[in-house]
Design a protein around this motif. Structure first.
Motif, PDB file in Angstrom:
ATOM      1  N   TRP A 138     -12.716   8.441 -11.215  1.00  0.00           N
ATOM      2  CA  TRP A 138     -12.138   7.225 -10.527  1.00  0.00           C
ATOM      3  C   TRP A 138     -12.353   6.966  -9.203  1.00  0.00           C
ATOM      4  O   TRP A 138     -12.085   6.039  -8.433  1.00  0.00           O
ATOM      5  CB  TRP A 138     -11.262   7.128 -11.408  1.00  0.00           C
ATOM      6  CG  TRP A 138     -10.223   6.079 -11.461  1.00  0.00           C
ATOM      7  CD1 TRP A 138     -10.635   4.883 -12.282  1.00  0.00           C
ATOM      8  CD2 TRP A 138      -9.032   6.290 -10.832  1.00  0.00           C
ATOM      9  NE1 TRP A 138      -8.889   3.777 -11.284  1.00  0.00           N
ATOM     10  CE2 TRP A 138      -8.393   4.931 -11.184  1.00  0.00           C
ATOM     11  CE3 TRP A 138      -7.919   6.671 -10.265  1.00  0.00           C
ATOM     12  CZ2 TRP A 138      -7.390   3.821 -11.027  1.00  0.00           C
ATOM     13  CZ3 TRP A 138      -7.005   6.320  -9.309  1.00  0.00           C
ATOM     14  CH2 TRP A 138      -6.776   5.062  -9.531  1.00  0.00           C
ATOM     15  N   ALA A 139     -11.100   8.027  -8.281  1.00  0.00           N
ATOM     16  CA  ALA A 139     -11.044   7.977  -7.029  1.00  0.00           C
ATOM     17  C   ALA A 139     -12.339   7.729  -6.061  1.00  0.00           C
ATOM     18  O   ALA A 139     -11.441   6.670  -5.076  1.00  0.00           O
ATOM     19  CB  ALA A 139     -10.363   9.355  -6.870  1.00  0.00           C
ATOM     20  N   SER A 140     -12.957   7.820  -6.210  1.00  0.00           N
ATOM     21  CA  SER A 140     -13.953   7.552  -6.128  1.00  0.00           C
ATOM     22  C   SER A 140     -14.799   6.231  -5.648  1.00  0.00           C
ATOM     23  O   SER A 140     -15.730   5.486  -4.500  1.00  0.00           O
ATOM     24  CB  SER A 140     -15.703   8.338  -6.590  1.00  0.00           C
ATOM     25  OG  SER A 140     -16.055   7.604  -7.778  1.00  0.00           O
ATOM     26  N   ARG A 141     -13.677   4.885  -6.590  1.00  0.00           N
ATOM     27  CA  ARG A 141     -14.581   3.342  -6.677  1.00  0.00           C
ATOM     28  C   ARG A 141     -13.777   3.258  -5.239  1.00  0.00           C
ATOM     29  O   ARG A 141     -14.209   2.025  -4.973  1.00  0.00           O
ATOM     30  CB  ARG A 141     -14.317   3.034  -7.827  1.00  0.00           C
ATOM     31  CG  ARG A 141     -14.210   3.465  -9.247  1.00  0.00           C
ATOM     32  CD  ARG A 141     -13.513   3.177 -10.472  1.00  0.00           C
ATOM     33  NE  ARG A 141     -14.223   2.640 -11.454  1.00  0.00           N
ATOM     34  CZ  ARG A 141     -13.784   3.023 -12.955  1.00  0.00           C
ATOM     35  NH1 ARG A 141     -12.911   2.046 -13.356  1.00  0.00           N
ATOM     36  NH2 ARG A 141     -14.030   2.976 -13.970  1.00  0.00           N
ATOM     37  N   SER A 147       3.869  11.593   0.597  1.00  0.00           N
ATOM     38  CA  SER A 147       5.034  12.146   0.879  1.00  0.00           C
ATOM     39  C   SER A 147       4.059  13.490   0.735  1.00  0.00           C
ATOM     40  O   SER A 147       4.904  14.646   0.410  1.00  0.00           O
ATOM     41  CB  SER A 147       6.617  11.922   0.798  1.00  0.00           C
ATOM     42  OG  SER A 147       6.524  11.306   1.775  1.00  0.00           O
ATOM     43  N   SER A 148       4.000  13.141  -1.086  1.00  0.00           N
ATOM     44  CA  SER A 148       3.239  14.007  -1.786  1.00  0.00           C
ATOM     45  C   SER A 148       2.176  14.151  -1.419  1.00  0.00           C
ATOM     46  O   SER A 148       1.835  15.796  -2.119  1.00  0.00           O
ATOM     47  CB  SER A 148       2.922  13.544  -3.250  1.00  0.00           C
ATOM     48  OG  SER A 148       1.829  12.160  -3.501  1.00  0.00           O
ATOM     49  N   ALA A 149       0.668  13.973  -0.615  1.00  0.00           N
ATOM     50  CA  ALA A 149       0.019  14.659  -0.253  1.00  0.00           C
ATOM     51  C   ALA A 149       0.698  15.502   0.781  1.00  0.00           C
ATOM     52  O   ALA A 149       0.631  16.706   1.355  1.00  0.00           O
ATOM     53  CB  ALA A 149      -0.663  13.516   0.726  1.00  0.00           C
ATOM     54  N   ILE A 157      -8.476  13.284  -3.243  1.00  0.00           N
ATOM     55  CA  ILE A 157      -7.002  14.173  -2.891  1.00  0.00           C
ATOM     56  C   ILE A 157      -5.964  13.788  -2.974  1.00  0.00           C
ATOM     57  O   ILE A 157      -4.581  14.165  -3.564  1.00  0.00           O
ATOM     58  CB  ILE A 157      -7.041  15.068  -1.639  1.00  0.00           C
ATOM     59  CG1 ILE A 157      -8.607  15.710  -1.367  1.00  0.00           C
ATOM     60  CG2 ILE A 157      -6.071  15.598  -1.255  1.00  0.00           C
ATOM     61  CD1 ILE A 157      -9.110  15.800   0.147  1.00  0.00           C
ATOM     62  N   THR A 158      -5.441  12.779  -2.471  1.00  0.00           N
ATOM     63  CA  THR A 158      -4.397  11.901  -2.613  1.00  0.00           C
ATOM     64  C   THR A 158      -3.512  12.147  -4.138  1.00  0.00           C
ATOM     65  O   THR A 158      -2.492  11.890  -4.322  1.00  0.00           O
ATOM     66  CB  THR A 158      -4.093  10.513  -2.363  1.00  0.00           C
ATOM     67  OG1 THR A 158      -4.230  11.205  -0.837  1.00  0.00           O
ATOM     68  CG2 THR A 158      -2.406   9.996  -2.062  1.00  0.00           C
ATOM     69  N   ILE A 159      -4.457  11.480  -4.725  1.00  0.00           N
ATOM     70  CA  ILE A 159      -3.821  10.443  -6.335  1.00  0.00           C
ATOM     71  C   ILE A 159      -3.504  12.213  -6.778  1.00  0.00           C
ATOM     72  O   ILE A 159      -2.817  11.957  -7.954  1.00  0.00           O
ATOM     73  CB  ILE A 159      -5.432   9.953  -7.162  1.00  0.00           C
ATOM     74  CG1 ILE A 159      -5.437   8.297  -6.295  1.00  0.00           C
ATOM     75  CG2 ILE A 159      -4.427   9.518  -8.731  1.00  0.00           C
ATOM     76  CD1 ILE A 159      -6.082   7.363  -6.799  1.00  0.00           C
TER      77      ILE A 159
END
Length: 469
Positions: free
Chosen positions: A19-22, A43-45, A171-173
């Motif tokens: 999904w993120a690859s979009r 911050s979470s990353a 990675i971020t999501i």
């Protein structure tokens, strides 16, 4: 049921990556999420940078052996790194609008220095990635009984797939989702075990007094070892691509700075939970810590807790490790494609070609790390070694390059090469002194001395920067 939950979680992670690859249209999207992350995601990353195997498995294992004094490197040194990076590095690097940390050495010192720095930047990640894969292999070994190396291979395939597809956006999501699971899972397990043990005070009171020791004895060698422990991650991870790419992915320089501070506070707080859980394990099930202490926590949870607790705990473990592994794979891939292959090929790649090259580099580093993970199993050592290499070669050239205008290409190259050579010599001679201290000192002195001996040519440097741009 537990195994099915783990399988479902791994599949879901891959779907998130798809999904993120979009959102990935350019190499900038793939490497830095388009420099568009808000404070919460940024911050979470940053928090997830190191919250992986070394924090949950490695640090808790070392804590059981030597108390707080044994875990100065992580979590204390790791949190220290984020604070320092936010205070002294983020603003200057963010405003340079770089794609990788290797680009800093290109802009500041030229293409030769870029290539040498990138050679020092990328390979250390292989050991770091291997440490995370070992941890996931251990989890699958405890849960399913398969061999650790088989778990390593399965884990490598899953993480590599969603990193390959979605890059920094994936990675971020996943980091954001995984951070929530980490905090919830570890908190629930800590509360349940604390209640079983008779309360926090009961668990703490059983700790030997020496377990609370935080400062070294007044002896030169012990003080040197103590400083070295702070420096391994505290300074060694400052010149690292994963810290760089996570902070540079923020939507503004102010967001980047604040995310460093928030992540440091969150890391220092949440990292205490695995240490406390390990104490509860020793109190409730002392026989569980015999043998490989890295397996103490997962084995205890599997044998002595209910299924919902097991799902939360192993879910949080997988979340912590996978979030760290994914960025650790992308970091050297970005350096290798942008700062090694691209300059050596002497070909002006299109953005699409660079994106394909980076994805292929993800596969290369994943395979190399998987092989190493099948050969070595000490998580804490693998992580420490990877950070030391960056410290003794790149910390001084990066720092002086940002703050001392007279730093030259000759000084930077001297600092990198002589720092690394000094570390190798001290490691080979096996002295009682931490090798990273003399190596770092030599690197600093070499940068200063080399810059004075071979000063930079202002006109030549300006022409070189224009050519690069």
């Amino acid at each position: 049921m537990l195994l099915l939950s783990i399988i479902a979680y791994l599949v879901l992670t891959i779907l998130v990556g798809v999904w993120a690859s979009r959102r990935v249209k350019t190499s900038d999207d793939y490497m830095l999420a388009g420099r568009s992350l808000p404070l919460l995601l940024s911050s979470s990353a940053m928090f997830a940078t190191w919250f992986g195997s070394e924090t949950v498995f490695g640090a808790s294992s070392e804590f059981l052996k030597g108390g707080l004094y044994a875990v100065i490197e992580d979590p204390f040194g790791a949190s220290f790194c984020l604070v320092l990076f936010g205070m002294f590095y983020v603003r200057r690097l963010y405003n340079m609008n770089l794609l990788t940390l290797g680009d800093f050495f290109k802009v500041k010192y030229g293409k030769t220095t870029e290539l040498v720095a990138s050679i020092f930047l990328a390979p250390p990640y292989i050991g770091y990635i291997a440490a995370q894969l070992v941890a996931m292999g251990l989890i699958l070994n405890v849960v399913t009984g398969i061999a650790v190396w088989e778990g390593v291979v399965i884990s490598a395939v899953v993480v590599t797939v969603y990193t390959y597809i979605g890059g920094m956006w994936a990675i971020t999501i996943t980091d954001f989702i995984q951070t929530i699971i980490i905090i919830a899972g570890l908190l629930i397990v800590a509360v349940i075990l604390a209640v079983k043990a008779g309360g926090v005070s009961t668990v703490i009171s059983e700790m030997p007094r020496e377990s609370f020791r935080f400062l070294p004895a007044f002896e030169v060698k012990e003080i040197a070892a103590y400083v070295a422990a702070w420096c391994v991650l505290g300074l060694g991870s400052i010149p690292s691509q994963d810290v760089f790419q996570r902070s540079m992915s923020s939507n503004s320089v102010h967001t980047a700075v604040r995310s460093c501070y928030l992540a440091a506070a969150l890391y220092m707080t949440i990292a205490m939970l695995p240490l406390f859980i390990s104490l509860c394990t020793r109190h409730l099930y002392p026989d569980q810590i015999n043998g490989d202490t890295q397996l103490a926590l997962p084995s205890m949870v599997l044998m002595h807790t209910t299924l919902p607790v097991q799902i939360m705990f192993f879910g949080s473990l997988l979340s912590a490790i996978m979030s760290t592994t994914s960025s650790a794979i992308l970091a050297p891939a970005a350096i290798f494609s942008e700062n090694v292959v691209k300059p050596l090929a002497r070909h002006r790649y299109s953005d699409r070609q660079l994106l394909i090259l980076t994805r292929l580099s993800v596969l290369i580093f994943s395979v190399l790390a998987t092989v190493m993970a099948c050969m070595r199993s000490n998580i804490y050592e693998l992580v420490g070694e990877s950070s030391i290499l960056s410290l003794v070669s790149l910390f001084a050239p990066l720092t002086f390059g940002l703050y001392w205008k007279r730093t030259s290409r000759g000084g930077a190259l001297a600092g990198m090469v002589l720092g690394m050579l000094t570390w190798i010599i001290f490691e080979f001679c096996e002295t009682s002194w931490p090798s990273l201290i003399p190596a770092t000192v030599v690197s600093v002195l070499s940068v200063v001395g080399g810059s004075l001996l071979w000063p930079k040519n202002e006109k030549h440097d300006q022409d070189r920067v224009k050519t690069i741009e």
